[in-house]
Design a protein around this motif. Structure first.
Motif, PDB file in Angstrom:
ATOM      1  N   ILE A 114       0.807  -1.401  -0.232  1.00  0.00           N
ATOM      2  CA  ILE A 114       0.019   0.022  -0.038  1.00  0.00           C
ATOM      3  C   ILE A 114       0.881   1.393   0.006  1.00  0.00           C
ATOM      4  N   GLY A 115       2.070   1.230  -0.109  1.00  0.00           N
ATOM      5  CA  GLY A 115       2.901   2.543  -0.064  1.00  0.00           C
ATOM      6  C   GLY A 115       3.157   2.979   1.177  1.00  0.00           C
ATOM      7  N   GLY A 116       2.242   2.790   2.210  1.00  0.00           N
ATOM      8  CA  GLY A 116       2.384   3.348   3.584  1.00  0.00           C
ATOM      9  C   GLY A 116       1.649   4.758   3.592  1.00  0.00           C
ATOM     10  N   GLY A 117       1.154   5.293   2.694  1.00  0.00           N
ATOM     11  CA  GLY A 117       0.721   6.610   2.546  1.00  0.00           C
ATOM     12  C   GLY A 117      -0.566   6.744   3.706  1.00  0.00           C
ATOM     13  N   PHE A 118      -1.228   5.572   3.769  1.00  0.00           N
ATOM     14  CA  PHE A 118      -2.562   5.984   4.616  1.00  0.00           C
ATOM     15  C   PHE A 118      -2.083   6.007   6.100  1.00  0.00           C
ATOM     16  N   LEU A 119      -0.725   5.820   6.453  1.00  0.00           N
ATOM     17  CA  LEU A 119      -0.278   5.692   7.724  1.00  0.00           C
ATOM     18  C   LEU A 119       0.619   7.121   7.742  1.00  0.00           C
ATOM     19  N   ILE A 120       1.364   7.376   6.559  1.00  0.00           N
ATOM     20  CA  ILE A 120       2.239   8.540   6.660  1.00  0.00           C
ATOM     21  C   ILE A 120       1.661   9.949   6.681  1.00  0.00           C
ATOM     22  N   VAL A 121       0.726   9.981   5.805  1.00  0.00           N
ATOM     23  CA  VAL A 121      -0.286  11.188   5.585  1.00  0.00           C
ATOM     24  C   VAL A 121      -0.902  11.630   7.039  1.00  0.00           C
ATOM     25  N   PRO A 122      -1.820  11.029   7.462  1.00  0.00           N
ATOM     26  CA  PRO A 122      -2.413  11.251   8.825  1.00  0.00           C
ATOM     27  C   PRO A 122      -1.455  11.586  10.203  1.00  0.00           C
ATOM     28  N   LEU A 123      -0.436  10.650  10.179  1.00  0.00           N
ATOM     29  CA  LEU A 123       0.492  10.912  11.268  1.00  0.00           C
ATOM     30  C   LEU A 123       1.584  11.884  11.123  1.00  0.00           C
ATOM     31  N   GLN A 124       1.853  12.338   9.796  1.00  0.00           N
ATOM     32  CA  GLN A 124       2.690  13.429   9.642  1.00  0.00           C
ATOM     33  C   GLN A 124       1.749  14.740   9.931  1.00  0.00           C
ATOM     34  N   TYR A 125       0.570  14.587   9.542  1.00  0.00           N
ATOM     35  CA  TYR A 125      -0.350  15.960   9.624  1.00  0.00           C
ATOM     36  C   TYR A 125      -0.561  15.992  11.181  1.00  0.00           C
ATOM     37  N   PHE A 126      -0.780  15.029  11.842  1.00  0.00           N
ATOM     38  CA  PHE A 126      -1.146  15.384  13.461  1.00  0.00           C
ATOM     39  C   PHE A 126       0.435  15.857  14.048  1.00  0.00           C
ATOM     40  N   LEU A 127       1.458  15.357  13.546  1.00  0.00           N
ATOM     41  CA  LEU A 127       2.779  15.758  14.263  1.00  0.00           C
ATOM     42  C   LEU A 127       2.858  17.281  13.816  1.00  0.00           C
ATOM     43  N   LEU A 128       2.926  17.621  12.505  1.00  0.00           N
ATOM     44  CA  LEU A 128       3.006  18.896  12.064  1.00  0.00           C
ATOM     45  C   LEU A 128       1.758  19.985  12.837  1.00  0.00           C
ATOM     46  N   LYS A 129       0.759  19.352  12.881  1.00  0.00           N
ATOM     47  CA  LYS A 129      -0.238  20.425  13.721  1.00  0.00           C
ATOM     48  C   LYS A 129       0.160  20.537  15.190  1.00  0.00           C
ATOM     49  N   TYR A 130       0.925  19.429  15.799  1.00  0.00           N
ATOM     50  CA  TYR A 130       1.513  19.489  17.270  1.00  0.00           C
ATOM     51  C   TYR A 130       2.281  20.420  17.179  1.00  0.00           C
ATOM     52  N   ILE A 131       3.272  20.716  16.229  1.00  0.00           N
ATOM     53  CA  ILE A 131       4.466  21.788  16.359  1.00  0.00           C
ATOM     54  C   ILE A 131       4.035  23.162  15.982  1.00  0.00           C
ATOM     55  N   GLY A 132       2.604  23.325  15.643  1.00  0.00           N
ATOM     56  CA  GLY A 132       2.037  24.549  15.394  1.00  0.00           C
ATOM     57  C   GLY A 132       1.791  25.084  13.771  1.00  0.00           C
ATOM     58  N   VAL A 133       2.117  23.993  12.906  1.00  0.00           N
ATOM     59  CA  VAL A 133       1.824  24.284  11.637  1.00  0.00           C
ATOM     60  C   VAL A 133       0.299  24.351  11.229  1.00  0.00           C
ATOM     61  N   GLU A 134       0.084  25.428  10.351  1.00  0.00           N
ATOM     62  CA  GLU A 134      -1.467  25.582   9.887  1.00  0.00           C
ATOM     63  C   GLU A 134      -1.946  24.208   9.506  1.00  0.00           C
ATOM     64  N   PRO A 135      -3.090  24.160   9.724  1.00  0.00           N
ATOM     65  CA  PRO A 135      -3.781  22.743   8.884  1.00  0.00           C
ATOM     66  C   PRO A 135      -3.800  22.605   7.639  1.00  0.00           C
ATOM     67  N   ASP A 136      -3.996  23.963   6.833  1.00  0.00           N
ATOM     68  CA  ASP A 136      -4.053  23.936   5.402  1.00  0.00           C
ATOM     69  C   ASP A 136      -2.748  23.589   4.830  1.00  0.00           C
ATOM     70  N   LEU A 137      -1.554  24.232   5.446  1.00  0.00           N
ATOM     71  CA  LEU A 137      -0.114  23.839   5.069  1.00  0.00           C
ATOM     72  C   LEU A 137       0.254  22.366   5.486  1.00  0.00           C
ATOM     73  N   ALA A 138      -0.225  22.239   6.751  1.00  0.00           N
ATOM     74  CA  ALA A 138      -0.004  20.799   7.210  1.00  0.00           C
ATOM     75  C   ALA A 138      -0.549  19.597   6.475  1.00  0.00           C
ATOM     76  N   ILE A 139      -1.584  19.818   5.792  1.00  0.00           N
ATOM     77  CA  ILE A 139      -2.144  18.647   5.123  1.00  0.00           C
ATOM     78  C   ILE A 139      -1.452  18.394   3.966  1.00  0.00           C
ATOM     79  N   LEU A 140      -0.948  19.455   2.992  1.00  0.00           N
ATOM     80  CA  LEU A 140      -0.357  19.690   1.912  1.00  0.00           C
ATOM     81  C   LEU A 140       1.096  19.209   1.971  1.00  0.00           C
ATOM     82  N   ILE A 141       1.773  19.573   3.101  1.00  0.00           N
ATOM     83  CA  ILE A 141       2.969  19.018   3.353  1.00  0.00           C
ATOM     84  C   ILE A 141       3.010  17.391   3.493  1.00  0.00           C
TER      85      ILE A 141
END
Length: 269
Positions: free
Chosen positions: A26-53
């Motif tokens: 599966i490439g691992g994206g289904f884990l990499i995307v949401p977990l990165q997103y939660f981590l980025l929001k945790y350090i204060g990145v805005e949601p719209d930017l966090a999801i695209l990163i």
């Protein structure tokens, strides 16, 4: 600048996503995307930017990770190379189109789309949990490869995943592939499809992203740390995929995807 738990989180993502990539194709994206997103929001990145990163970086990581798993699969199953490449050619085009489309949509819309698609995949797997291999409902040729490759590729670029979760369901439900054949074929497909999506996120985010050490919407820090662990773990996961009974593979696949679907839809905290 980044807290130590952020780096620890990235390493854990690499280990878990890499193993899941090789095991389940599966490439691992289904884990990499949401977990990165939660981590980025945790350090204060805005949601719209966090999801695209999260999407852009995930696709960059998927390329070497899925190649590692695909290499291991082809050592025991050489019959999956041709269909994987055929689908992947169209997947690259679809991935690029999906990646450019993602930057035009708000993050919550993408989260809901992602969650609903994963939920659909889970239901399909549960319904067919006892079937090791179904009869082909449509023939596999250049026309079907083009349609499936473009559609799955588009969803891959749009949602920052390799598309394996969607492709495996299609291959098993419509084209008569066994789960292990679908997993192996998917590993080749997503390594190609992710290229189109990765390039589109890099270009569309050029001069836009304010995240440090990034090219467009691709974070070099996240890529380096996650890929460092995901690549060897993908090879290990692919090795175990050929030892696990197919029914158990379907159960593992369904449970993981259901959890992430509920997480993205906001049903689980």
């Amino acid at each position: 600048m980044f807290p130590i738990e952020y780096f620890i989180g990235l390493i854990l993502i690499g280990i878990c996503a890499g193993f899941a990539s090789g095991l389940l194709g599966i490439g691992g994206g289904f884990l990499i995307v949401p977990l990165q997103y939660f981590l980025l929001k945790y350090i204060g990145v805005e949601p719209d930017l966090a999801i695209l990163i999260s999407f852009g970086t995930s696709l960059a990581i998927i390329i070497p990770t899925s190649l590692s798993g695909a290499y291991r699969h082809t050592r025991t199953m050489d019959n999956i190379i041709k269909p994987g490449i055929r689908l992947g050619i169209f997947g690259i085009i679809g991935g690029a189109l999906g990646g450019f489309s993602a930057s035009m949509l708000p993050s919550r819309v993408l989260e809901i789309i992602f969650g609903l698609l994963l939920l659909f995949i889970t239901v399909n797997n549960i319904v067919n949990i006892n079937k090791e291999k179904e009869d082909a409902r449509i023939p596999f040729n250049w026309i079907t490869a083009g349609i499936i490759g473009l559609l799955v590729g588009f969803s891959s670029g749009l949602l920052g995943v390799g598309g394996g979760v969607f492709l495996i369901a299609i291959l098993t439900a419509l084209l008569g592939f066994s789960i292990i054949e679908a997993i192996a074929t998917s590993s080749i497909f997503i390594s190609l499809t992710a290229i189109g999506g990765f390039l589109s996120y890099m270009v569309s985010g050029w001069g836009v992203s304010t995240f440090p050490y990034s090219i467009g919407y691709v974070s070099l820090i996240n890529f380096a740390l996650i890929a460092c662990f995901s690549v060897p773990m993908a090879s290990l996961g692919a090795k175990y995929a050929h030892r696990v009974p197919q029914k158990k593979l379907k159960i593992i696949f369904s449970v993981l995807v259901l959890y992430m679907a509920l997480k993205m839809l906001g049903i689980l905290p």
